[in-house]
Scaffold this motif. Structure first.
Motif, PDB file in Angstrom:
ATOM      1  N   THR A 167       0.944  -0.893   0.236  1.00 44.94           N
ATOM      2  CA  THR A 167      -0.101   0.028  -0.115  1.00 44.94           C
ATOM      3  C   THR A 167       0.766   1.189  -0.044  1.00 44.94           C
ATOM      4  O   THR A 167       1.551   1.428   0.910  1.00 44.94           O
ATOM      5  CB  THR A 167      -0.900   0.147   1.267  1.00 44.94           C
ATOM      6  OG1 THR A 167      -1.744  -1.017   1.162  1.00 44.94           O
ATOM      7  CG2 THR A 167      -1.853   1.411   1.303  1.00 44.94           C
ATOM      8  N   LEU A 168       0.646   2.135  -0.921  1.00 40.90           N
ATOM      9  CA  LEU A 168       1.218   3.414  -1.083  1.00 40.90           C
ATOM     10  C   LEU A 168       0.412   4.579  -0.447  1.00 40.90           C
ATOM     11  O   LEU A 168      -0.936   4.600  -1.024  1.00 40.90           O
ATOM     12  CB  LEU A 168       1.741   3.695  -2.343  1.00 40.90           C
ATOM     13  CG  LEU A 168       2.652   5.236  -2.492  1.00 40.90           C
ATOM     14  CD1 LEU A 168       3.927   5.255  -1.934  1.00 40.90           C
ATOM     15  CD2 LEU A 168       2.614   5.247  -4.224  1.00 40.90           C
ATOM     16  N   VAL A 169       0.854   5.496   0.467  1.00 44.27           N
ATOM     17  CA  VAL A 169      -0.022   6.249   1.063  1.00 44.27           C
ATOM     18  C   VAL A 169       0.604   7.693   0.692  1.00 44.27           C
ATOM     19  O   VAL A 169       1.674   7.896   0.945  1.00 44.27           O
ATOM     20  CB  VAL A 169      -0.075   6.093   2.594  1.00 44.27           C
ATOM     21  CG1 VAL A 169      -1.042   7.166   3.010  1.00 44.27           C
ATOM     22  CG2 VAL A 169      -0.533   4.603   3.029  1.00 44.27           C
ATOM     23  N   HIS A 170      -0.382   8.618   0.041  1.00 40.67           N
ATOM     24  CA  HIS A 170      -0.193   9.764  -0.117  1.00 40.67           C
ATOM     25  C   HIS A 170      -0.851  10.742   0.794  1.00 40.67           C
ATOM     26  O   HIS A 170      -2.089  11.213   0.350  1.00 40.67           O
ATOM     27  CB  HIS A 170      -0.521  10.267  -1.553  1.00 40.67           C
ATOM     28  CG  HIS A 170       0.718   9.976  -2.548  1.00 40.67           C
ATOM     29  ND1 HIS A 170       0.553   9.841  -3.985  1.00 40.67           N
ATOM     30  CD2 HIS A 170       1.821   9.329  -2.235  1.00 40.67           C
ATOM     31  CE1 HIS A 170       1.611   9.561  -4.528  1.00 40.67           C
ATOM     32  NE2 HIS A 170       2.243   9.305  -3.662  1.00 40.67           N
ATOM     33  N   PRO A 171      -0.476  11.183   2.008  1.00 36.71           N
ATOM     34  CA  PRO A 171      -1.131  12.181   2.985  1.00 36.71           C
ATOM     35  C   PRO A 171      -1.091  13.431   2.349  1.00 36.71           C
ATOM     36  O   PRO A 171       0.313  13.803   1.853  1.00 36.71           O
ATOM     37  CB  PRO A 171      -0.516  11.950   4.071  1.00 36.71           C
ATOM     38  CG  PRO A 171       0.307  10.720   3.983  1.00 36.71           C
ATOM     39  CD  PRO A 171       0.751  10.763   2.625  1.00 36.71           C
ATOM     40  N   GLY A 172      -2.116  14.432   2.476  1.00 38.72           N
ATOM     41  CA  GLY A 172      -1.848  15.960   2.282  1.00 38.72           C
ATOM     42  C   GLY A 172      -1.021  16.341   3.555  1.00 38.72           C
ATOM     43  O   GLY A 172      -0.477  15.784   4.286  1.00 38.72           O
ATOM     44  N   PHE A 173      -1.797  17.551   3.816  1.00 41.45           N
ATOM     45  CA  PHE A 173      -1.209  18.250   5.092  1.00 41.45           C
ATOM     46  C   PHE A 173      -1.779  17.593   6.432  1.00 41.45           C
ATOM     47  O   PHE A 173      -2.992  17.676   6.279  1.00 41.45           O
ATOM     48  CB  PHE A 173      -1.295  19.667   5.002  1.00 41.45           C
ATOM     49  CG  PHE A 173      -0.627  20.514   4.097  1.00 41.45           C
ATOM     50  CD1 PHE A 173       0.752  20.456   4.211  1.00 41.45           C
ATOM     51  CD2 PHE A 173      -1.320  21.242   2.886  1.00 41.45           C
ATOM     52  CE1 PHE A 173       1.316  21.140   2.876  1.00 41.45           C
ATOM     53  CE2 PHE A 173      -0.746  21.532   1.643  1.00 41.45           C
ATOM     54  CZ  PHE A 173       0.772  21.733   1.996  1.00 41.45           C
ATOM     55  N   ILE A 174      -1.073  17.012   7.133  1.00 43.82           N
ATOM     56  CA  ILE A 174      -1.296  16.460   8.621  1.00 43.82           C
ATOM     57  C   ILE A 174      -0.626  17.268   9.459  1.00 43.82           C
ATOM     58  O   ILE A 174       0.430  17.477   9.609  1.00 43.82           O
ATOM     59  CB  ILE A 174      -0.732  14.869   8.463  1.00 43.82           C
ATOM     60  CG1 ILE A 174      -1.388  14.328   7.137  1.00 43.82           C
ATOM     61  CG2 ILE A 174      -1.580  14.323   9.694  1.00 43.82           C
ATOM     62  CD1 ILE A 174      -3.023  14.346   7.012  1.00 43.82           C
ATOM     63  N   LYS A 175      -1.153  17.435  10.844  1.00 40.96           N
ATOM     64  CA  LYS A 175      -0.713  18.347  11.843  1.00 40.96           C
ATOM     65  C   LYS A 175       0.171  17.538  12.573  1.00 40.96           C
ATOM     66  O   LYS A 175      -0.057  16.541  13.241  1.00 40.96           O
ATOM     67  CB  LYS A 175      -1.980  18.795  12.637  1.00 40.96           C
ATOM     68  CG  LYS A 175      -1.236  19.569  13.795  1.00 40.96           C
ATOM     69  CD  LYS A 175      -2.178  20.579  14.448  1.00 40.96           C
ATOM     70  CE  LYS A 175      -1.797  21.204  15.673  1.00 40.96           C
ATOM     71  NZ  LYS A 175      -0.423  22.151  15.188  1.00 40.96           N
ATOM     72  N   THR A 176       1.588  17.708  12.295  1.00 41.39           N
ATOM     73  CA  THR A 176       2.604  16.733  12.942  1.00 41.39           C
ATOM     74  C   THR A 176       3.577  17.803  13.523  1.00 41.39           C
ATOM     75  O   THR A 176       3.762  19.053  13.188  1.00 41.39           O
ATOM     76  CB  THR A 176       3.028  15.828  12.135  1.00 41.39           C
ATOM     77  OG1 THR A 176       3.755  16.500  11.171  1.00 41.39           O
ATOM     78  CG2 THR A 176       1.786  14.985  11.485  1.00 41.39           C
ATOM     79  N   PRO A 177       4.535  17.335  14.177  1.00 35.88           N
ATOM     80  CA  PRO A 177       5.772  18.467  14.446  1.00 35.88           C
ATOM     81  C   PRO A 177       6.373  18.860  13.242  1.00 35.88           C
ATOM     82  O   PRO A 177       7.050  19.860  13.122  1.00 35.88           O
ATOM     83  CB  PRO A 177       6.633  17.415  15.481  1.00 35.88           C
ATOM     84  CG  PRO A 177       5.769  16.433  16.241  1.00 35.88           C
ATOM     85  CD  PRO A 177       4.656  16.183  15.072  1.00 35.88           C
ATOM     86  N   LEU A 178       6.424  18.006  12.257  1.00 36.75           N
ATOM     87  CA  LEU A 178       7.079  18.343  11.088  1.00 36.75           C
ATOM     88  C   LEU A 178       6.325  19.516  10.478  1.00 36.75           C
ATOM     89  O   LEU A 178       6.657  20.472   9.886  1.00 36.75           O
ATOM     90  CB  LEU A 178       7.209  17.230   9.839  1.00 36.75           C
ATOM     91  CG  LEU A 178       8.138  16.203  10.364  1.00 36.75           C
ATOM     92  CD1 LEU A 178       8.351  15.111   9.090  1.00 36.75           C
ATOM     93  CD2 LEU A 178       9.729  17.058  10.420  1.00 36.75           C
ATOM     94  N   THR A 179       5.188  19.620  10.160  1.00 43.53           N
ATOM     95  CA  THR A 179       4.075  20.526   9.321  1.00 43.53           C
ATOM     96  C   THR A 179       4.133  21.825  10.316  1.00 43.53           C
ATOM     97  O   THR A 179       3.839  22.764   9.946  1.00 43.53           O
ATOM     98  CB  THR A 179       2.779  20.142   9.177  1.00 43.53           C
ATOM     99  OG1 THR A 179       1.975  19.482  10.402  1.00 43.53           O
ATOM    100  CG2 THR A 179       2.828  18.945   8.261  1.00 43.53           C
ATOM    101  N   ASP A 180       4.242  21.783  11.798  1.00 41.83           N
ATOM    102  CA  ASP A 180       4.213  22.858  12.672  1.00 41.83           C
ATOM    103  C   ASP A 180       5.533  23.705  12.336  1.00 41.83           C
ATOM    104  O   ASP A 180       5.244  24.980  12.724  1.00 41.83           O
ATOM    105  CB  ASP A 180       4.349  22.171  14.188  1.00 41.83           C
ATOM    106  CG  ASP A 180       3.038  21.549  14.597  1.00 41.83           C
ATOM    107  OD1 ASP A 180       2.186  21.785  14.007  1.00 41.83           O
ATOM    108  OD2 ASP A 180       3.242  21.164  15.777  1.00 41.83           O
TER     109      ASP A 180
END
Length: 241
Positions: A167-180
């Motif tokens: 399974t290949l997953v393409h998330p968009g913007f997810i609130k995480t320490p990285l996107t913060d």
């Protein structure tokens, strides 16, 4: 009881996946570098094993996973993101670090853990919707995730005879320490818990490809069909700090 191994399990999507799979009755092997966080999991969860190691270190990875006998699901979730702020002064150290974390390290894990996946098992790659279109400053992150896409799609073909689903997953913007850390607009952002639910449900159905949130990924897929000059203007305007 089925066993799932999750890398990057001490924050963001990985931590939410740990909670989700544990709730659904799985034995979870949680991997990460935050030893304090991993130790706390032992007090909070039953049916859990924690492995603290740096997956970019091949020898350390080998030592950490050698006691694992069998896996039903392997989720390669851990990753990092950093930006090339000045393309003319291209930063080779940053590029190497991101590519190593996001693409080379999963290769180490595959070497040691694929033989432990049961027939009928599942392999899950958490990539990014950033591979749908090139983004400014994302040379390192985007290249590493595009490589991960190809790796997943190629392995799917070769592992069919082993009855292992990929399974290949393409998330968009997810609130995480990285996107913060991002300073640009991030439309249609989901929580880590919402992302974990999407991934769990899709993997349970043995889906080959997952992308979410739909509003964002479908917009990106539509833009990719337009002439380069059009989508480049749109992407540049909407990612400026």
């Amino acid at each position: 009881m089925k066993t799932v191994l999750i890398t990057g399990a001490t924050s963001g999507i990985g931590e939410a996946l740990l909670a989700r799979y544990h709730q659904q009755g799985f034995y979870v092997i949680a991997c990460g570098r935050n030893r304090e966080k991993l130790a706390a999991y032992l007090d909070h969860y039953e049916h859990i094993q924690v492995l603290a190691f740096d997956m970019t270190n091949k020898d350390e990875t080998e030592e950490a996973v050698k006691t694992i006998e069998q896996l039903d699901i392997l989720i390669l979730n851990a990753g990092d993101c950093a930006y090339i702020d000045d393309a003319r002064a291209f930063d080779p150290e940053l590029f190497s670090r991101i590519v190593t974390t996001n693409l080379i390290a999963p290769g180490y894990l595959l070497h040691y853990l694929l033989p432990k996946l049961t027939s009928g098992g599942q392999l899950v790659f958490i990539s990014s919707s950033a591979t749908i279109l090139p983004f400014p400053r994302a040379e390192a992150y985007g290249a590493s995730k595009a490589g991960l896409d190809y790796l997943a799609n190629s392995l799917r073909i070769d592992l069919t005879r082993e009855n292992i689903a990929v399974t290949l997953v393409h998330p968009g913007f997810i609130k995480t320490p990285l996107t913060d850390r991002n300073t640009f607009a991030m439309p249609f952002m989901l929580s880590s818990e919402q992302a974990a639910r999407e991934i769990f449900d899709g993997v349970s159905r043995r889906k080959q490809y997952l992308h979410f949130p739909w509003r964002l990924t479908l917009i990106l897929k539509f833009l990719a069909l337009l002439p380069d000059v059009v989508w480049q203007k749109v992407i540049t305007r909407n990612t400026e700090a």
